[in-house]
Scaffold this active site. Structure first.
Site, PDB file in Angstrom:
ATOM      1  N   GLU A 500       0.797  -1.239   0.000  1.00 46.46           N
ATOM      2  CA  GLU A 500       0.000   0.000   0.000  1.00 46.46           C
ATOM      3  C   GLU A 500       0.825   1.283   0.000  1.00 46.46           C
ATOM      4  O   GLU A 500       0.299   2.338  -0.338  1.00 46.46           O
ATOM      5  CB  GLU A 500      -0.995   0.038   1.161  1.00 46.46           C
ATOM      6  CG  GLU A 500      -2.077  -1.016   1.082  1.00 46.46           C
ATOM      7  CD  GLU A 500      -3.165  -0.825   2.112  1.00 46.46           C
ATOM      8  OE1 GLU A 500      -4.343  -0.795   1.735  1.00 46.46           O
ATOM      9  OE2 GLU A 500      -2.827  -0.696   3.313  1.00 46.46           O
ATOM     10  N   LYS A 621       4.853  -0.737   4.177  1.00 46.02           N
ATOM     11  CA  LYS A 621       3.952  -0.531   5.313  1.00 46.02           C
ATOM     12  C   LYS A 621       3.777  -1.831   6.088  1.00 46.02           C
ATOM     13  O   LYS A 621       3.721  -1.845   7.308  1.00 46.02           O
ATOM     14  CB  LYS A 621       2.597  -0.039   4.802  1.00 46.02           C
ATOM     15  CG  LYS A 621       1.516   0.056   5.856  1.00 46.02           C
ATOM     16  CD  LYS A 621       0.190   0.440   5.225  1.00 46.02           C
ATOM     17  CE  LYS A 621      -0.943   0.447   6.233  1.00 46.02           C
ATOM     18  NZ  LYS A 621      -2.253   0.738   5.589  1.00 46.02           N
TER      19      LYS A 621
END
Length: 803
Positions: A500, A621
């Site tokens: 992401e 992430k």
């Protein structure tokens, strides 16, 4: 031991109240209500919220001169309010007056929230208050509160207000507040009996009718009090106002029983009428407590996981056993046997708050295995949420220029893509473009969920009528998305991976990346499962389905070709690039940013606020590539990669886990879950520390403010899965239950019930042996595989295997 069944808090803590509200949510798989006080209103600290599974509504907002549409899980009327006030005094409130004592307990065994506190007003009057609350697991449209008030040092008139509040809105997430948030309108309020009121609301766009009926009764010494009530009616609010004489040392008890019905409920005529009828049929509060305990006892019999941990290795404030049970508790409040038959799935943040707008993500892939092993009928119902939106998924695939079916990254009411086109960065206050809808790997998660359910249940009826169609249409999408390159390899471009952080290549105008390794491999896995499922179908159904889908043998041959020629970006040193070009990105200054910011979980927000971007750096992430090793074990992944022409062995996996672990910020609670599972076989000591961090994610709000907006359902299910699959070593495959226990040194024993294809079992694992006990009602012998040997355990028998 009670401390392993009770989440307790001593003392009022304003800074922790929103977290406590989320963690003390009560629900039953139909609706849930946050653990706010009966005296509380939304005030920036406290936030009462009631959410219904599948209860969505859309609103338009203007952002930066452009109109956007957002769909939200709606905050429905607050049924909690019971307010108390001595004559000429202030409303009693632990947050607003001198607090002499406060304790709050969430009793997991029975699903009851207890608050006990003592306050002193400006006149020096001390009052003790004890409240008990439940959202009934056995009667899924029922909730109730009992409030006991005892004047400690005073006598005199006492005002009591009990009401339903329809003036609520969706303001539970600060970054959404500048958007339109008034999702409901009041369409009716009525007093239908001397002790009962009804509030009827309707969502503004989806036109979902919701009615609450509340019956309020007063008692002293167990005897009913005949106290005249006065109507309490203001804008959006209806209830009763009572005034009675309170005596020092004598307890007055208020019982408030509530029924909630919607226009989509089964076997009703009209929500208001049926809510009023249901609440009239309810007994006293203690009667509801009795049946609530019975319902939860049955659930715990099927779902409890016992983990015995050495006292020295346990978490200091909250025992590991308590947290595991807390996670099970909240999963069951989000999806339970009451959910079966509803048109709903599991929101990423449960029914506990408004983060992610209550949408359905790929998190289902982490949650569904929890139900597969225990009550797969729940999984089956949740899978229908996707199946009923298969036509919408077909339309979405066509919209992006593909065939087959593409399920949206964020799903709500009708299966359209609900991902917002802009996202607010709370660090900068800017609305940035949001490319996350390019996470096509949600399709693989949907296929994985179908396949995992079938492996656990062998539900041929579901496979034949529903599952096969979903798997084939998902495979068709991947085949049309994959394009052949000049090197005669198939590739997938224009996507985002689970990471992401990386939305596009540096300086590129368009979003999307090429050949995300996780996406490519899972696409191949989907193609292979679709081909396999065709072989499992009866010949007549196979022919029927191929005709229905206009699926020719030539198309299947094309799938086979892709499944042996998909590109996987592997470097010469064996590191698999997260996506093509990842290895050419700059290394990131981890030490510098940790020194500057401390918490760097959300590096995307930090870097964009600095007018930089994660797109420039080797960072993640959360686990991205490594999620392959979480979902697919080596026995399945290795031959898949070898068919593609790429080697894969345990040492190579270890190197990749180490490489990406050093480049991950853990900006998602899922990151610790995945790396815990992977490190368990590589570095057990580090893996155990990661497990404890994962367990603390919500109970300690490790991400600093996210849990108050809703629990992380996937993390909670993932931690339970680690106990069962990694530590106890239990996995279900098509040919039986595989056992390979691997207890951490700190764990003495793990016990839990499970189901395998309709049969009930009990598993008991210690460091020296594993016991498998098969219930006498089992249809036949249960196949167990351990240490390369297969055993059959007969109904009613127990098999002990030495480790």
């Amino acid at each position: 031991m009670s401390e392993k069944w009770v989440l307790s808090y001593d003392g009022w803590d304003e800074e922790q109240e929103s977290l406590r509200e989320a963690l003390c949510t009560l629900g039953n798989g139909v609706f849930a209500t946050r653990g706010a006080g009966e005296e509380a209103r939304a005030d920036g600290v406290r936030y009462p919220g009631t959410y219904i599974g599948g209860g969505y509504n859309r609103l338009e907002s203007v952002v930066g001169g452009r109109t956007i549409v957002n769909e939200d899980l709606v905050n429905f009327p607050n049924w909690l309010p019971v307010k108390l006030r001595p004559e000429n005094g202030e409303w009693l409130d632990p947050a607003a007056m001198t607090l002499l004592a406060y304790r709050q307990e969430l009793r997991l065994r029975e699903g009851i929230l207890v608050r006990a506190y003592r306050v002193c007003d400006e006149a020096g009057r001390e009052t003790a208050i004890v409240s008990r609350r439940l959202v009934h697991m056995g009667a899924p449209h029922t909730a109730a509160i009992e409030v006991a008030i005892t004047p400690v040092n005073w006598s005199g008139p006492l005002d009591i207000h009990s009401f339903l509040d329809g003036s609520v809105s969706n303001t539970g997430v600060a970054r959404y507040r500048q958007l339109n948030h008034q999702h409901i309108e009041v369409v009716g309020m009525d007093t239908v009996a001397p002790d009962t009121v009804v509030l009827h609301v309707r969502t503004t766009q989806s036109r979902l009718d919701v009615a609450q009926a509340a019956r309020t009764q007063l008692f002293r010494g167990g005897e009913s009090l005949a106290v005249e009530s006065h109507p309490l009616r203001t804008e959006g609010v209806i209830g009763h106002a009572f005034t009675l004489d309170a005596e020092q040392g004598e307890t007055i008890t208020i019982e408030k029983v509530v029924s909630l019905h919607t226009s989509r409920d089964r076997a009703i005529t009209q929500p208001s009428e049926d809510a009023a009828l249901a609440v009239d049929r309810c007994g006293r509060f203690d009667d509801l407590v009795c049946t609530q305990r019975r319902a939860w006892k049955e659930l715990w019999r099927a779902f409890d996981v016992t983990i015995d941990v050495d006292a020295e290795a346990d978490l200091a404030e909250h025992p590991i056993q308590l947290i595991v049970r807390l996670h099970i508790f909240h999963l069951l409040q989000t999806a339970s046997p009451n959910t079966i038959g509803l048109d709903a799935s599991v929101p990423a943040r449960g029914l506990h708050g408004e983060a992610y707008r209550g949408h359905i993500f790929w998190d289902e892939a982490y949650v569904f295995p929890f139900y597969n092993l225990r009550l797969p009928e729940i999984t089956r119902s949740l899978l229908f949420y996707r199946y009923h939106r298969l036509d919408a998924a077909r339309a979405y695939a066509e919209e992006v220029g593909c065939r087959g079916a593409l399920f949206p990254w964020q799903s709500g009411s009708n299966g359209r893509e609900e991902t917002q086109v802009v996202h607010l960065n709370p660090r900068s206050g800017q609305w940035d473009p949001d490319h996350s809808r390019l996470q096509r790997h949600v399709n693989a998660a949907c296929a994985f969920n179908v396949w995992s359910y079938l492996e656990a249940t062998d539900d041929r009826g579901f496979l034949n009528r529903y599952g096969a169609e979903m798997l084939l249409e998902i495979a068709r999408f991947w085949a049309s998305l994959a394009q052949i390159n000049p090197g005669a390899r198939y590739e997938i471009v224009g996507v985002m991976g689970p990471d992401e952080y990386h939305e596009r290549y540096p300086n590129a105008e368009e979003g999307g990346l090429a050949n995300n390794a996780y996406t490519n491999v899972m696409a191949v896995w989907c193609l292979e499962r679709a081909l396999e499922v065709l072989d499992r179908l009866p010949a007549s159904r196979r022919l029927e389905l191929m005709q229905q889908l206009d699926l020719a043998e030539s198309e299947l041959d094309h799938w086979r070709t892709i499944s042996r020629a998909m590109i996987l970006p592997i470097r010469d040193d064996g590191i698999i690039d997260q996506f093509e070009g990842y290895g050419r990105l700059d290394e990131f200054d981890w030490e510098g940013y940790q020194a500057k910011y401390g918490s760097i979980g959300r590096l995307d927000r930090i870097l964009k606020a600095e007018e930089d971007s994660p797109d420039h750096y080797k960072l993640s992430k959360q686990a991205d590539l490594c999620m392959l090793f979480y979902f697919l074990d080596l026995k399945e992944l290795r031959p898949l990669c070898e068919r593609l022409g790429y080697p894969l062995d345990p040492e190579m996996i270890h190197r990749n886990v180490d490489y990406y672990l050093r480049r991950t910020s853990h900006g998602s609670t899922l990151s610790y879950v995945v790396f815990t599972a992977l490190l368990d076989r590589i570095d057990k000591e580090t893996g155990w520390e990661y497990f404890k961090t994962a367990l603390a994610s919500d109970i300690e709000d490790k991400q600093g403010g996210t849990t108050p907006e809703g629990i992380h359902a996937a993390m909670m299910a993932g931690t339970v899965r680690i106990v069962v699959e990694n530590y106890a070593g239990v996995r279900i495959r098509h040919d039986g239950i595989y056992l390979s226990p691997n207890l951490p040194p700190a764990v003495c024993r793990i016990k839990f019930p499970m189901r395998y294809r309709g049969s009930e079992l009990a598993i008991d694992v210690t460091s020296t042996q594993v016991q498998v006990m098969v219930d006498g009602s089992a249809a036949g012998p249960i196949p167990i595989v351990s240490g390369g040997e297969q055993y059959l355990v007969d109904p009613g028998a127990t098999r002990s295997l030495r480790l």
